[in-house]
Motif scaffolding. Structure first.
Motif, PDB file in Angstrom:
ATOM      1  N   VAL A 225       0.849  -1.198   0.000  1.00 48.16           N
ATOM      2  CA  VAL A 225       0.000   0.000   0.000  1.00 48.16           C
ATOM      3  C   VAL A 225       0.883   1.245   0.000  1.00 48.16           C
ATOM      4  CG1 VAL A 225      -1.963  -1.133   1.126  1.00 48.16           C
ATOM      5  CG2 VAL A 225      -0.166  -0.105   2.527  1.00 48.16           C
ATOM      6  N   ASN A 226       0.208   2.403  -0.019  1.00 49.15           N
ATOM      7  CA  ASN A 226       0.916   3.695   0.006  1.00 49.15           C
ATOM      8  C   ASN A 226       1.948   3.786  -1.119  1.00 49.15           C
ATOM      9  OD1 ASN A 226      -0.609   4.079   2.296  1.00 49.15           O
ATOM     10  ND2 ASN A 226       1.094   3.822   3.724  1.00 49.15           N
ATOM     11  N   ASN A 227       1.462   3.483  -2.325  1.00 47.16           N
ATOM     12  CA  ASN A 227       2.312   3.549  -3.512  1.00 47.16           C
ATOM     13  C   ASN A 227       3.539   2.649  -3.360  1.00 47.16           C
ATOM     14  OD1 ASN A 227       2.877   4.462  -6.126  1.00 47.16           O
ATOM     15  ND2 ASN A 227       4.197   6.114  -5.374  1.00 47.16           N
ATOM     16  N   ASN A 228       3.312   1.457  -2.820  1.00 49.78           N
ATOM     17  CA  ASN A 228       4.348   0.436  -2.623  1.00 49.78           C
ATOM     18  C   ASN A 228       5.408   0.829  -1.598  1.00 49.78           C
ATOM     19  OD1 ASN A 228       3.096  -1.241  -4.452  1.00 49.78           O
ATOM     20  ND2 ASN A 228       4.571  -0.889  -6.096  1.00 49.78           N
ATOM     21  N   LYS A 229       5.118   1.824  -0.796  1.00 53.11           N
ATOM     22  CA  LYS A 229       6.069   2.235   0.235  1.00 53.11           C
ATOM     23  C   LYS A 229       5.818   1.521   1.563  1.00 53.11           C
ATOM     24  CE  LYS A 229       8.320   5.379  -2.167  1.00 53.11           C
ATOM     25  NZ  LYS A 229       7.650   5.238  -3.461  1.00 53.11           N
ATOM     26  N   ALA A 230       4.696   0.816   1.678  1.00 57.95           N
ATOM     27  CA  ALA A 230       4.365   0.127   2.922  1.00 57.95           C
ATOM     28  C   ALA A 230       3.660  -1.185   2.605  1.00 57.95           C
ATOM     29  CB  ALA A 230       3.479   1.010   3.801  1.00 57.95           C
ATOM     30  N   HIS A 231       3.628  -2.066   3.604  1.00 59.56           N
ATOM     31  CA  HIS A 231       2.940  -3.346   3.463  1.00 59.56           C
ATOM     32  C   HIS A 231       2.238  -3.674   4.772  1.00 59.56           C
ATOM     33  CE1 HIS A 231       6.351  -4.750   5.818  1.00 59.56           C
ATOM     34  NE2 HIS A 231       5.751  -5.909   5.978  1.00 59.56           N
ATOM     35  N   PHE A 232       1.244  -4.556   4.703  1.00 59.66           N
ATOM     36  CA  PHE A 232       0.612  -5.011   5.941  1.00 59.66           C
ATOM     37  C   PHE A 232       0.586  -6.532   6.041  1.00 59.66           C
ATOM     38  CE2 PHE A 232      -2.922  -4.410   2.991  1.00 59.66           C
ATOM     39  CZ  PHE A 232      -3.761  -5.492   3.218  1.00 59.66           C
ATOM     40  N   ALA A 233       1.376  -7.203   5.199  1.00 57.44           N
ATOM     41  CA  ALA A 233       1.518  -8.659   5.326  1.00 57.44           C
ATOM     42  C   ALA A 233       2.722  -9.118   4.522  1.00 57.44           C
ATOM     43  CB  ALA A 233       0.271  -9.384   4.845  1.00 57.44           C
ATOM     44  N   ARG A 234       3.483 -10.046   5.113  1.00 59.38           N
ATOM     45  CA  ARG A 234       4.448 -10.847   4.377  1.00 59.38           C
ATOM     46  C   ARG A 234       3.988 -12.291   4.552  1.00 59.38           C
ATOM     47  NH1 ARG A 234      10.600  -9.883   4.835  1.00 59.38           N
ATOM     48  NH2 ARG A 234      10.493 -10.461   2.633  1.00 59.38           N
ATOM     49  N   LEU A 235       3.695 -12.933   3.451  1.00 59.60           N
ATOM     50  CA  LEU A 235       2.960 -14.190   3.479  1.00 59.60           C
ATOM     51  C   LEU A 235       3.911 -15.381   3.580  1.00 59.60           C
ATOM     52  CD1 LEU A 235       0.426 -13.179   0.706  1.00 59.60           C
ATOM     53  CD2 LEU A 235       0.318 -12.757   3.162  1.00 59.60           C
ATOM     54  N   VAL A 236       3.449 -16.411   4.277  1.00 62.95           N
ATOM     55  CA  VAL A 236       4.302 -17.578   4.516  1.00 62.95           C
ATOM     56  C   VAL A 236       3.563 -18.876   4.202  1.00 62.95           C
ATOM     57  CG1 VAL A 236       5.761 -18.814   6.164  1.00 62.95           C
ATOM     58  CG2 VAL A 236       5.500 -16.324   6.360  1.00 62.95           C
ATOM     59  N   GLY A 237       2.553 -19.209   5.009  1.00 69.83           N
ATOM     60  CA  GLY A 237       1.872 -20.484   4.883  1.00 69.83           C
ATOM     61  C   GLY A 237       0.718 -20.454   3.921  1.00 69.83           C
ATOM     62  N   VAL A 238       0.420 -21.595   3.306  1.00 63.39           N
ATOM     63  CA  VAL A 238      -0.771 -21.720   2.468  1.00 63.39           C
ATOM     64  C   VAL A 238      -1.231 -23.174   2.536  1.00 63.39           C
ATOM     65  CG1 VAL A 238       0.588 -22.096   0.367  1.00 63.39           C
ATOM     66  CG2 VAL A 238      -1.761 -21.282   0.175  1.00 63.39           C
ATOM     67  N   ALA A 239      -2.542 -23.354   2.680  1.00 63.84           N
ATOM     68  CA  ALA A 239      -3.105 -24.706   2.806  1.00 63.84           C
ATOM     69  C   ALA A 239      -4.559 -24.696   2.376  1.00 63.84           C
ATOM     70  CB  ALA A 239      -2.994 -25.201   4.247  1.00 63.84           C
ATOM     71  N   THR A 240      -5.025 -25.831   1.872  1.00 72.72           N
ATOM     72  CA  THR A 240      -6.430 -26.001   1.529  1.00 72.72           C
ATOM     73  C   THR A 240      -7.186 -26.501   2.754  1.00 72.72           C
ATOM     74  OG1 THR A 240      -5.806 -26.608  -0.732  1.00 72.72           O
ATOM     75  CG2 THR A 240      -8.063 -27.083  -0.054  1.00 72.72           C
ATOM     76  N   HIS A 241      -8.261 -25.801   3.111  1.00 72.22           N
ATOM     77  CA  HIS A 241      -9.114 -26.247   4.219  1.00 72.22           C
ATOM     78  C   HIS A 241     -10.015 -27.380   3.725  1.00 72.22           C
ATOM     79  CE1 HIS A 241     -11.916 -26.072   7.594  1.00 72.22           C
ATOM     80  NE2 HIS A 241     -11.042 -25.294   8.224  1.00 72.22           N
ATOM     81  N   THR A 242     -10.517 -28.176   4.651  1.00 71.60           N
ATOM     82  CA  THR A 242     -11.417 -29.274   4.256  1.00 71.60           C
ATOM     83  C   THR A 242     -12.714 -28.778   3.636  1.00 71.60           C
ATOM     84  OG1 THR A 242     -12.166 -29.321   6.562  1.00 71.60           O
ATOM     85  CG2 THR A 242     -10.535 -30.963   5.903  1.00 71.60           C
ATOM     86  N   ASP A 243     -13.102 -27.533   3.913  1.00 75.04           N
ATOM     87  CA  ASP A 243     -14.314 -26.993   3.280  1.00 75.04           C
ATOM     88  C   ASP A 243     -14.046 -26.478   1.869  1.00 75.04           C
ATOM     89  OD1 ASP A 243     -13.017 -24.567   3.638  1.00 75.04           O
ATOM     90  OD2 ASP A 243     -14.492 -23.728   5.035  1.00 75.04           O
ATOM     91  N   GLY A 244     -12.799 -26.570   1.412  1.00 80.16           N
ATOM     92  CA  GLY A 244     -12.440 -26.138   0.063  1.00 80.16           C
ATOM     93  C   GLY A 244     -11.920 -24.726  -0.022  1.00 80.16           C
ATOM     94  N   SER A 245     -11.958 -23.971   1.068  1.00 81.28           N
ATOM     95  CA  SER A 245     -11.393 -22.627   1.053  1.00 81.28           C
ATOM     96  C   SER A 245      -9.873 -22.707   1.115  1.00 81.28           C
ATOM     97  CB  SER A 245     -11.932 -21.806   2.225  1.00 81.28           C
ATOM     98  OG  SER A 245     -11.548 -22.378   3.472  1.00 81.28           O
ATOM     99  N   LEU A 246      -9.223 -21.585   0.835  1.00 79.21           N
ATOM    100  CA  LEU A 246      -7.770 -21.513   0.876  1.00 79.21           C
ATOM    101  C   LEU A 246      -7.366 -20.623   2.048  1.00 79.21           C
ATOM    102  CD1 LEU A 246      -5.258 -22.415  -0.933  1.00 79.21           C
ATOM    103  CD2 LEU A 246      -5.211 -20.012  -1.639  1.00 79.21           C
ATOM    104  N   LEU A 247      -6.453 -21.124   2.870  1.00 73.61           N
ATOM    105  CA  LEU A 247      -5.938 -20.360   4.007  1.00 73.61           C
ATOM    106  C   LEU A 247      -4.500 -19.956   3.727  1.00 73.61           C
ATOM    107  CD1 LEU A 247      -7.167 -22.626   6.963  1.00 73.61           C
ATOM    108  CD2 LEU A 247      -8.331 -20.624   5.989  1.00 73.61           C
TER     109      LEU A 247
END
Length: 411
Positions: free
Chosen positions: A375-397
Protein backbone atom coordinates in the motif's frame (compact mmCIF):
# COMPACT_ATOMS: atom_id res chain seq x y z
CA UNK A 1 27.48 0.11 -16.73
CA UNK A 2 24.81 -2.27 -15.53
CA UNK A 3 24.83 -5.78 -17.01
CA UNK A 4 21.84 -8.09 -17.32
CA UNK A 5 23.12 -11.69 -17.26
CA UNK A 6 23.03 -13.53 -20.61
CA UNK A 7 20.44 -11.11 -21.92
CA UNK A 8 22.74 -8.26 -22.93
CA UNK A 9 21.59 -6.83 -26.25
CA UNK A 10 23.90 -3.84 -26.63
CA UNK A 11 27.15 -3.67 -28.62
CA UNK A 12 30.28 -2.90 -26.60
CA UNK A 13 32.46 -0.28 -28.26
CA UNK A 14 34.49 0.87 -25.26
CA UNK A 15 38.23 0.75 -25.87
CA UNK A 16 38.76 0.59 -22.13
CA UNK A 17 36.81 -2.64 -21.85
CA UNK A 18 38.47 -4.05 -24.93
CA UNK A 19 41.90 -3.59 -23.46
CA UNK A 20 40.85 -4.76 -20.00
CA UNK A 21 39.63 -8.13 -21.28
CA UNK A 22 42.14 -8.49 -24.15
CA UNK A 23 39.66 -9.59 -26.73
CA UNK A 24 37.82 -7.92 -29.57
CA UNK A 25 34.06 -7.73 -29.54
CA UNK A 26 32.52 -6.87 -32.87
CA UNK A 27 28.89 -7.60 -32.04
CA UNK A 28 26.81 -9.13 -29.29
CA UNK A 29 24.27 -11.03 -31.32
CA UNK A 30 25.31 -14.23 -29.54
CA UNK A 31 24.42 -13.40 -25.95
CA UNK A 32 25.85 -16.63 -24.53
CA UNK A 33 29.32 -16.11 -26.06
CA UNK A 34 29.27 -12.49 -24.96
CA UNK A 35 28.47 -13.32 -21.36
CA UNK A 36 30.89 -16.25 -21.20
CA UNK A 37 33.65 -13.82 -22.13
CA UNK A 38 33.04 -11.97 -18.86
CA UNK A 39 32.81 -15.18 -16.80
CA UNK A 40 35.56 -17.43 -18.12
CA UNK A 41 35.41 -21.17 -17.65
CA UNK A 42 38.55 -21.22 -15.50
CA UNK A 43 40.35 -18.75 -13.27
CA UNK A 44 43.18 -18.34 -15.75
CA UNK A 45 41.37 -15.22 -16.97
CA UNK A 46 39.77 -12.48 -14.86
CA UNK A 47 36.09 -12.57 -13.99
CA UNK A 48 34.38 -9.20 -13.89
CA UNK A 49 30.88 -7.85 -13.76
CA UNK A 50 29.06 -4.95 -12.19
CA UNK A 51 25.86 -5.50 -10.23
CA UNK A 52 23.60 -2.79 -8.89
CA UNK A 53 22.07 -3.91 -5.61
CA UNK A 54 19.37 -2.39 -3.43
CA UNK A 55 17.87 -2.85 -0.01
CA UNK A 56 14.29 -1.65 0.22
CA UNK A 57 11.97 -2.80 2.97
CA UNK A 58 8.46 -1.32 2.79
CA UNK A 59 7.21 0.11 6.08
CA UNK A 60 4.81 -2.03 8.13
CA UNK A 61 1.27 -0.76 8.68
CA UNK A 62 -1.66 -2.46 10.48
CA UNK A 63 -3.95 -5.03 8.87
CA UNK A 64 -6.91 -2.80 9.63
CA UNK A 65 -10.34 -2.88 8.04
CA UNK A 66 -9.47 -0.33 5.38
CA UNK A 67 -6.37 -2.20 4.24
CA UNK A 68 -8.04 -5.61 4.22
CA UNK A 69 -11.06 -4.26 2.32
CA UNK A 70 -8.87 -3.05 -0.55
CA UNK A 71 -7.33 -6.48 -1.16
CA UNK A 72 -7.82 -7.74 -4.71
CA UNK A 73 -8.73 -11.35 -5.33
CA UNK A 74 -9.55 -13.15 -8.58
CA UNK A 75 -13.12 -12.43 -9.73
CA UNK A 76 -15.72 -14.64 -8.10
CA UNK A 77 -13.76 -15.05 -4.85
CA UNK A 78 -13.65 -13.15 -1.57
CA UNK A 79 -10.95 -12.82 1.05
CA UNK A 80 -11.35 -12.16 4.78
CA UNK A 81 -9.56 -12.78 8.06
CA UNK A 82 -9.85 -16.32 9.42
CA UNK A 83 -7.93 -15.49 12.61
CA UNK A 84 -5.83 -12.62 13.96
CA UNK A 85 -3.72 -11.70 16.97
CA UNK A 86 -1.67 -14.85 16.41
CA UNK A 87 1.88 -13.62 16.89
CA UNK A 88 3.90 -14.76 13.88
CA UNK A 89 2.09 -17.68 12.20
CA UNK A 90 4.10 -19.38 9.50
CA UNK A 91 3.57 -22.91 8.13
CA UNK A 92 -0.02 -24.21 8.03
CA UNK A 93 -1.41 -27.74 8.22
CA UNK A 94 -5.08 -28.82 8.16
CA UNK A 95 -6.35 -32.11 9.56
CA UNK A 96 -8.93 -34.32 7.84
CA UNK A 97 -11.51 -33.01 10.34
CA UNK A 98 -10.83 -29.35 9.53
CA UNK A 99 -8.57 -28.46 12.47
CA UNK A 100 -6.03 -25.79 11.50
CA UNK A 101 -2.48 -25.78 12.85
CA UNK A 102 0.11 -23.04 12.51
CA UNK A 103 3.72 -22.85 13.64
CA UNK A 104 5.26 -19.75 15.21
CA UNK A 105 9.01 -20.09 14.92
CA UNK A 106 9.87 -17.08 17.09
CA UNK A 107 7.57 -18.13 19.92
CA UNK A 108 8.54 -21.80 19.54
CA UNK A 109 4.96 -23.05 19.48
CA UNK A 110 2.40 -24.89 17.39
CA UNK A 111 -1.10 -23.38 17.53
CA UNK A 112 -4.45 -25.09 17.03
CA UNK A 113 -7.27 -23.01 15.55
CA UNK A 114 -10.85 -24.25 15.43
CA UNK A 115 -13.94 -22.90 13.70
CA UNK A 116 -16.63 -24.68 15.69
CA UNK A 117 -19.65 -22.96 14.11
CA UNK A 118 -18.31 -23.26 10.54
CA UNK A 119 -18.69 -19.56 9.76
CA UNK A 120 -15.23 -19.18 8.23
CA UNK A 121 -13.74 -17.51 11.30
CA UNK A 122 -11.71 -19.29 13.97
CA UNK A 123 -13.37 -19.01 17.39
CA UNK A 124 -10.77 -20.77 19.51
CA UNK A 125 -6.97 -20.82 19.66
CA UNK A 126 -4.69 -22.86 21.87
CA UNK A 127 -1.04 -23.84 22.01
CA UNK A 128 -0.60 -27.58 21.51
CA UNK A 129 3.20 -27.89 21.39
CA UNK A 130 6.20 -25.98 22.69
CA UNK A 131 9.30 -26.63 20.60
CA UNK A 132 12.13 -24.14 20.15
CA UNK A 133 12.06 -22.71 16.61
CA UNK A 134 9.24 -25.00 15.49
CA UNK A 135 8.58 -24.37 11.81
CA UNK A 136 7.71 -27.20 9.42
CA UNK A 137 4.43 -29.04 9.98
CA UNK A 138 2.82 -32.02 8.32
CA UNK A 139 0.14 -34.54 9.27
CA UNK A 140 0.67 -38.19 8.38
CA UNK A 141 -1.25 -41.24 9.67
CA UNK A 142 -2.96 -39.14 12.34
CA UNK A 143 0.35 -37.91 13.70
CA UNK A 144 1.78 -34.40 13.65
CA UNK A 145 5.37 -34.08 12.50
CA UNK A 146 7.20 -30.90 13.51
CA UNK A 147 10.54 -29.74 12.10
CA UNK A 148 12.78 -27.29 13.94
CA UNK A 149 16.31 -26.23 12.92
CA UNK A 150 18.17 -29.37 14.01
CA UNK A 151 15.30 -31.60 15.10
CA UNK A 152 12.22 -33.45 13.92
CA UNK A 153 9.48 -34.43 16.38
CA UNK A 154 6.33 -36.53 16.12
CA UNK A 155 3.20 -36.35 18.28
CA UNK A 156 -0.04 -38.29 18.35
CA UNK A 157 -3.16 -36.26 17.50
CA UNK A 158 -6.02 -36.53 19.96
CA UNK A 159 -9.67 -36.41 18.89
CA UNK A 160 -10.00 -32.79 20.04
CA UNK A 161 -6.92 -31.75 18.05
CA UNK A 162 -4.50 -31.51 20.94
CA UNK A 163 -1.17 -33.31 20.70
CA UNK A 164 0.60 -35.79 22.90
CA UNK A 165 4.05 -34.94 24.21
CA UNK A 166 6.23 -34.67 21.09
CA UNK A 167 8.79 -37.45 20.65
CA UNK A 168 12.21 -36.64 19.22
CA UNK A 169 12.95 -38.50 15.96
CA UNK A 170 15.95 -36.59 14.58
CA UNK A 171 18.35 -34.35 16.50
CA UNK A 172 21.27 -33.80 14.12
CA UNK A 173 20.05 -31.81 11.12
CA UNK A 174 22.65 -29.24 9.94
CA UNK A 175 22.83 -25.84 11.59
CA UNK A 176 20.67 -23.22 9.97
CA UNK A 177 22.82 -20.23 9.09
CA UNK A 178 20.99 -17.89 6.73
CA UNK A 179 18.17 -20.38 6.06
CA UNK A 180 17.07 -22.21 9.24
CA UNK A 181 13.43 -22.78 8.27
CA UNK A 182 12.94 -26.49 7.70
CA UNK A 183 9.81 -27.83 6.04
CA UNK A 184 8.58 -31.41 6.04
CA UNK A 185 6.10 -33.65 4.21
CA UNK A 186 5.46 -37.29 3.39
CA UNK A 187 5.41 -38.39 -0.23
CA UNK A 188 3.21 -40.93 -2.01
CA UNK A 189 6.00 -43.43 -1.30
CA UNK A 190 5.48 -43.04 2.47
CA UNK A 191 8.93 -41.49 2.90
CA UNK A 192 9.68 -38.38 4.95
CA UNK A 193 11.03 -35.41 2.97
CA UNK A 194 12.87 -32.55 4.70
CA UNK A 195 14.12 -29.31 3.22
CA UNK A 196 17.44 -27.97 4.48
CA UNK A 197 18.38 -24.54 3.13
CA UNK A 198 21.84 -23.12 2.56
CA UNK A 199 23.78 -21.44 5.35
CA UNK A 200 24.69 -18.53 3.09
CA UNK A 201 23.62 -16.54 0.05
CA UNK A 202 26.04 -18.41 -2.24
CA UNK A 203 29.01 -20.49 -1.13
CA UNK A 204 30.42 -24.02 -1.17
CA UNK A 205 28.77 -25.79 1.78
CA UNK A 206 31.04 -27.82 4.08
CA UNK A 207 28.06 -29.92 5.19
CA UNK A 208 26.66 -32.01 2.33
CA UNK A 209 23.15 -31.90 3.81
CA UNK A 210 22.84 -28.12 3.46
CA UNK A 211 21.13 -26.76 0.33
CA UNK A 212 19.31 -30.06 -0.17
CA UNK A 213 16.12 -31.99 0.25
CA UNK A 214 16.60 -35.02 2.46
CA UNK A 215 14.64 -38.27 2.42
CA UNK A 216 14.18 -40.62 5.38
CA UNK A 217 11.99 -43.41 6.64
CA UNK A 218 8.82 -42.63 8.58
CA UNK A 219 10.69 -42.90 11.89
CA UNK A 220 13.51 -40.63 10.70
CA UNK A 221 15.99 -43.44 10.09
CA UNK A 222 17.90 -44.07 6.88
CA UNK A 223 18.32 -40.36 6.11
CA UNK A 224 20.13 -39.40 2.91
CA UNK A 225 20.27 -36.60 0.37
CA UNK A 226 17.41 -36.77 -2.14
CA UNK A 227 18.35 -33.73 -4.24
CA UNK A 228 20.99 -31.02 -3.92
CA UNK A 229 21.95 -27.62 -5.32
CA UNK A 230 18.78 -26.07 -3.85
CA UNK A 231 19.42 -22.77 -2.10
CA UNK A 232 16.21 -22.74 -0.05
CA UNK A 233 13.19 -24.77 -1.13
CA UNK A 234 10.49 -24.01 1.46
CA UNK A 235 7.43 -24.95 -0.62
CA UNK A 236 7.12 -28.33 -2.28
CA UNK A 237 4.57 -31.04 -2.95
CA UNK A 238 3.39 -33.83 -5.25
CA UNK A 239 1.07 -33.30 -8.18
CA UNK A 240 -2.17 -35.13 -7.29
CA UNK A 241 -2.47 -36.84 -10.69
CA UNK A 242 1.09 -37.57 -11.76
CA UNK A 243 2.68 -38.01 -8.34
CA UNK A 244 5.64 -35.95 -9.56
CA UNK A 245 7.37 -33.80 -6.95
CA UNK A 246 7.62 -30.05 -7.50
CA UNK A 247 9.17 -27.27 -5.46
CA UNK A 248 10.03 -23.58 -5.62
CA UNK A 249 13.59 -22.56 -4.83
CA UNK A 250 14.73 -19.12 -3.65
CA UNK A 251 17.13 -17.36 -6.00
CA UNK A 252 20.52 -15.90 -5.06
CA UNK A 253 20.51 -12.33 -3.72
CA UNK A 254 22.76 -9.45 -4.82
CA UNK A 255 22.75 -10.28 -8.52
CA UNK A 256 20.56 -7.28 -9.37
CA UNK A 257 16.88 -6.35 -9.40
CA UNK A 258 15.89 -9.05 -11.87
CA UNK A 259 18.32 -11.84 -10.97
CA UNK A 260 18.17 -14.58 -9.76
CA UNK A 261 14.63 -15.53 -10.69
CA UNK A 262 12.79 -17.91 -8.39
CA UNK A 263 12.82 -21.45 -9.76
CA UNK A 264 10.09 -24.06 -10.19
CA UNK A 265 11.88 -27.40 -10.18
CA UNK A 266 10.72 -30.93 -10.79
CA UNK A 267 12.46 -32.62 -7.88
CA UNK A 268 14.05 -35.98 -8.60
CA UNK A 269 16.26 -38.39 -6.69
CA UNK A 270 19.94 -37.68 -7.26
CA UNK A 271 19.43 -34.45 -9.21
CA UNK A 272 21.70 -31.41 -8.77
CA UNK A 273 19.95 -28.06 -9.33
CA UNK A 274 23.14 -26.06 -9.69
CA UNK A 275 23.41 -23.79 -6.65
CA UNK A 276 25.71 -21.98 -6.00
CA UNK A 277 27.47 -22.16 -9.38
CA UNK A 278 24.68 -22.44 -11.95
CA UNK A 279 21.34 -20.68 -11.70
CA UNK A 280 18.23 -19.91 -13.72
CA UNK A 281 18.31 -21.05 -17.32
CA UNK A 282 21.94 -22.17 -17.06
CA UNK A 283 23.64 -18.92 -16.06
CA UNK A 284 27.00 -18.73 -14.34
CA UNK A 285 27.24 -17.20 -10.87
CA UNK A 286 30.24 -14.85 -11.20
CA UNK A 287 30.94 -14.84 -7.46
CA UNK A 288 31.31 -18.61 -7.01
CA UNK A 289 33.32 -20.76 -9.39
CA UNK A 290 33.06 -24.57 -9.34
CA UNK A 291 35.78 -26.06 -7.19
CA UNK A 292 38.84 -27.91 -8.41
CA UNK A 293 39.33 -28.37 -12.13
CA UNK A 294 35.59 -28.36 -12.89
CA UNK A 295 34.52 -25.65 -15.33
CA UNK A 296 31.19 -23.85 -15.33
CA UNK A 297 30.26 -25.67 -18.51
CA UNK A 298 31.02 -29.05 -16.96
CA UNK A 299 28.93 -28.20 -13.93
CA UNK A 300 26.13 -26.97 -16.18
CA UNK A 301 26.06 -30.31 -17.95
CA UNK A 302 25.13 -32.11 -14.73
CA UNK A 303 22.70 -29.43 -13.54
CA UNK A 304 18.93 -29.90 -13.75
CA UNK A 305 17.46 -26.61 -14.94
CA UNK A 306 14.09 -25.21 -13.78
CA UNK A 307 10.84 -25.96 -15.56
CA UNK A 308 9.53 -22.44 -14.95
CA UNK A 309 10.74 -19.25 -13.29
CA UNK A 310 9.14 -16.35 -11.43
CA UNK A 311 10.02 -12.72 -10.64
CA UNK A 312 13.34 -12.48 -8.81
CA UNK A 313 13.28 -11.75 -5.06
CA UNK A 314 9.59 -12.65 -4.65
CA UNK A 315 10.60 -15.22 -1.99
CA UNK A 316 8.30 -18.24 -2.51
CA UNK A 317 7.23 -19.90 0.72
CA UNK A 318 4.71 -22.69 1.34
CA UNK A 319 3.07 -24.27 -1.71
CA UNK A 320 -0.17 -26.26 -1.81
CA UNK A 321 -1.84 -28.18 -4.62
CA UNK A 322 -5.54 -27.42 -4.62
CA UNK A 323 -7.63 -30.51 -3.89
CA UNK A 324 -10.83 -28.93 -2.58
CA UNK A 325 -14.36 -28.82 -3.98
CA UNK A 326 -15.29 -25.16 -3.36
CA UNK A 327 -13.33 -23.60 -6.23
CA UNK A 328 -14.21 -24.11 -9.91
CA UNK A 329 -13.06 -27.35 -11.51
CA UNK A 330 -10.26 -25.67 -13.44
CA UNK A 331 -8.45 -24.96 -10.15
CA UNK A 332 -8.17 -28.65 -9.34
CA UNK A 333 -4.53 -29.82 -9.24
CA UNK A 334 -3.11 -26.31 -9.72
CA UNK A 335 -0.84 -25.03 -6.98
CA UNK A 336 -1.03 -21.94 -4.81
CA UNK A 337 2.18 -20.32 -3.58
CA UNK A 338 2.70 -17.67 -0.91
CA UNK A 339 5.15 -15.04 -2.20
CA UNK A 340 6.61 -13.45 0.90
CA UNK A 341 8.03 -10.40 -0.83
CA UNK A 342 11.32 -8.76 -1.68
CA UNK A 343 13.85 -6.74 0.28
CA UNK A 344 16.86 -6.93 -2.09
CA UNK A 345 15.24 -4.91 -4.89
CA UNK A 346 14.65 -1.23 -5.73
CA UNK A 347 10.91 -1.75 -6.29
CA UNK A 348 9.14 -4.34 -4.13
CA UNK A 349 7.69 -7.50 -5.67
CA UNK A 350 5.89 -10.47 -4.18
CA UNK A 351 3.63 -9.80 -1.18
CA UNK A 352 0.90 -11.89 -2.80
CA UNK A 353 -0.67 -15.30 -3.34
CA UNK A 354 -0.18 -16.67 -6.83
CA UNK A 355 -1.70 -19.55 -8.72
CA UNK A 356 0.63 -21.88 -10.63
CA UNK A 357 -1.22 -23.37 -13.60
CA UNK A 358 -0.47 -26.97 -14.52
CA UNK A 359 -1.30 -28.47 -17.89
CA UNK A 360 -0.82 -32.18 -18.54
CA UNK A 361 0.90 -32.39 -15.17
CA UNK A 362 3.47 -29.66 -15.91
CA UNK A 363 3.65 -26.04 -14.65
CA UNK A 364 3.08 -23.57 -17.49
CA UNK A 365 2.42 -20.10 -16.03
CA UNK A 366 1.60 -18.03 -12.96
CA UNK A 367 -1.21 -15.59 -12.30
CA UNK A 368 -1.99 -13.35 -9.35
CA UNK A 369 -4.67 -14.67 -7.02
CA UNK A 370 -4.61 -12.32 -3.99
CA UNK A 371 -2.82 -8.96 -4.14
CA UNK A 372 -2.98 -5.60 -2.40
CA UNK A 373 -0.73 -6.17 0.61
CA UNK A 374 1.55 -3.41 -0.68
CA UNK A 375 0.00 0.00 0.00
CA UNK A 376 0.92 3.69 0.01
CA UNK A 377 2.31 3.55 -3.51
CA UNK A 378 4.35 0.44 -2.62
CA UNK A 379 6.07 2.24 0.23
CA UNK A 380 4.37 0.13 2.92
CA UNK A 381 2.94 -3.35 3.46
CA UNK A 382 0.61 -5.01 5.94
CA UNK A 383 1.52 -8.66 5.33
CA UNK A 384 4.45 -10.85 4.38
CA UNK A 385 2.96 -14.19 3.48
CA UNK A 386 4.30 -17.58 4.52
CA UNK A 387 1.87 -20.48 4.88
CA UNK A 388 -0.77 -21.72 2.47
CA UNK A 389 -3.11 -24.71 2.81
CA UNK A 390 -6.43 -26.00 1.53
CA UNK A 391 -9.11 -26.25 4.22
CA UNK A 392 -11.42 -29.27 4.26
CA UNK A 393 -14.31 -26.99 3.28
CA UNK A 394 -12.44 -26.14 0.06
CA UNK A 395 -11.39 -22.63 1.05
CA UNK A 396 -7.77 -21.51 0.88
CA UNK A 397 -5.94 -20.36 4.01
CA UNK A 398 -2.72 -18.36 4.08
CA UNK A 399 -0.70 -16.79 6.88
CA UNK A 400 1.09 -13.51 7.54
CA UNK A 401 3.78 -13.42 10.19
CA UNK A 402 4.08 -9.63 10.47
CA UNK A 403 0.61 -8.67 11.70
CA UNK A 404 -0.29 -12.14 12.94
CA UNK A 405 -3.20 -12.91 10.60
CA UNK A 406 -4.44 -16.00 8.79
CA UNK A 407 -6.61 -15.12 5.80
CA UNK A 408 -9.30 -17.19 4.10
CA UNK A 409 -10.29 -17.15 0.42
CA UNK A 410 -13.73 -18.56 -0.42
CA UNK A 411 -16.38 -18.41 -3.13
Amino acid sequence: MKFNYRHLKTILKSAVLLSAFSFAIVSCDDDDDFWDAFIPETDKEPTTTQVEGYVFRPALVPADVANVNQLKVTSGFKVAKFAEGLGKPRILAVSSTGLVYASDRDAGIVMLLTDTNKDGVADDKKTVANIKQAHGLTIYKNKMYIAAVNEVYVADMNANGTLSQPKLLIDDLPDGGQHPNRTIAFGPDGKMYLTVGSTCNACPEPNGENATILIANEDGSGRKVFAKGLRNTIGFGWHPETGEMWGMDHGIDWLGDDEQKEEVNQLKMGADYGWPYIYGEGKYNPADRPQGDTTYQQYLQKTTLPSLTYQAHSAPMQMAFYNGAMFPAEYKNDAFVAMRGSWNRSNPVGYKIVRMHFENGKPVRFEDFVTGFLVNNNKAHFARLVGVATHTDGSLLFSDDTNGVIYRVSK
